[in-house]
Design an enzyme around this catalytic site. Sequence first.
Site, mmCIF file in Angstrom:
data_model
loop_
_atom_site.group_PDB
_atom_site.id
_atom_site.type_symbol
_atom_site.label_atom_id
_atom_site.label_comp_id
_atom_site.label_asym_id
_atom_site.label_seq_id
_atom_site.Cartn_x
_atom_site.Cartn_y
_atom_site.Cartn_z
ATOM 1 N NE ARG A 28 -17.373 2.434 -9.140
ATOM 2 C CZ ARG A 28 -18.662 2.120 -9.118
ATOM 3 N NH1 ARG A 28 -19.429 2.545 -8.133
ATOM 4 N NH2 ARG A 28 -19.207 1.376 -10.073
ATOM 5 C CE LYS A 34 -0.142 -1.265 0.080
ATOM 6 N NZ LYS A 34 -0.844 -0.609 -1.012
ATOM 7 C CD GLU A 92 -1.659 -4.360 1.285
ATOM 8 O OE1 GLU A 92 -2.119 -4.504 0.145
ATOM 9 O OE2 GLU A 92 -1.988 -3.428 2.031
ATOM 10 C CE LYS A 139 -3.756 -4.093 -2.497
ATOM 11 N NZ LYS A 139 -4.386 -2.902 -1.910
HETATM 12 P P1 13P Z 1 -3.937 2.507 2.823
HETATM 13 O O1 13P Z 1 -2.660 3.239 2.557
HETATM 14 O O2 13P Z 1 -5.143 3.378 2.865
HETATM 15 O O3 13P Z 1 -3.814 1.548 3.983
HETATM 16 O O4 13P Z 1 -4.199 1.607 1.542
HETATM 17 C C1 13P Z 1 -3.162 0.915 0.992
HETATM 18 C C2 13P Z 1 -3.677 -0.327 0.394
HETATM 19 O O5 13P Z 1 -3.536 -0.532 -0.782
HETATM 20 C C3 13P Z 1 -4.340 -1.297 1.270
HETATM 21 O O6 13P Z 1 -4.442 -2.515 0.607
#
Ligand code: 13P
Length: 339
Positions: A46, A219, A177, A136
């Site tokens: 990772r 987001k 998000e 986030k």
């Molecule tokens: P994806 O663009 O693969 O959807 O991932 C963005 C993300 O941070 C999801 O929480």
Amino acid sequence: MNIAELESVARSLVPSGKGILAADESAPTIEKRFRSIRLPSTEENRRAYREVLFTTPGASDFISGVILFDETIRQKASDGTPFPVLLAEQGIVPGIKVDEGARPLAGFPGEKITEGLDGLRGRLAEYRELGARFAKWRAVLAIGEGTPTPYCLKANAHALARYAALCQEEGLVPIVEPEVLMDGSHAIERCEEATLAVLSLVYAELAAHRVHPEGTLLKPNMVLPGEECPRRAGVDEVARVTVRTLSRVVPPAVPGIVFLSGGQAPAQATAHLNAMNALGEHPWELSFSFGRALQDPVLKAWQGRPENVASARKAYHHRAMLNGAARGGKYSPEMESAS
Ligand code: 13P
């Protein structure tokens, strides 16, 4: 709360031509991604993978910020430089995923609530110490028979607002998000309806929690038909419906909207972002915070092998460049094959 700093960090994440790399896959998610290249998910693999991304020369021409996972923000490059320092040295703002994942919402079969509010204030202080300047939190809404329910929308909007208020108190810009998933056979109209419903509640809750909109980013998902819906939507339709939905509910005070890719093919996500920016001026910057749409080609090129690092970096740089072009409506599919 230092409002000027929050506003300035939020704006620095959405300059023209640049967007965010979401490299914050949790342990189970990165394991799933590595399985696609038959690579065991060890801590060293990772770390090595993230080092490939974070040491790609020229990436900062198109990447303004990177979202890290708890393990990643504590890891170092081979030369001993902590990842957040390595990014900051390139002018890339380090960020951190702070939710603890979506779990079943009791009493509401098939629906989820995102957890992680307990102890969050303390964790945010530690992440700031480690170099994070934004955070986030992802809420997940599934479209199904009778879902998302109003209660699930409200519970997730409330959690997002509590998270955002705590972030701003700690001097971190919250990326908010709420993701309406594209799983299922629903028409684009249902995605539009659900996206409108969740965003309306999210902005009502953010205001109720006294969150300062100029110091946040949104987001969201793009407005798309379900993956199994027989009626596919064209690029221009997706762009038009997505911008229409956002314009109905996202305050112009929000500096930027950074889309997730949500399982769209990389070129498709880029084409959609490009078409939205080509529509003309918007009240907010329209940018990207892609995970899979930036990384899938990188993983394929890398395969976990040191001899593939150069081609993996090339794949990342290329994808970042294309999305950078889409920020200004300057992308065309012919650019996919140019290197
Ligand atoms: P994806 O663009 O693969 O959807 O991932 C963005 C993300 O941070 C999801 O929480």
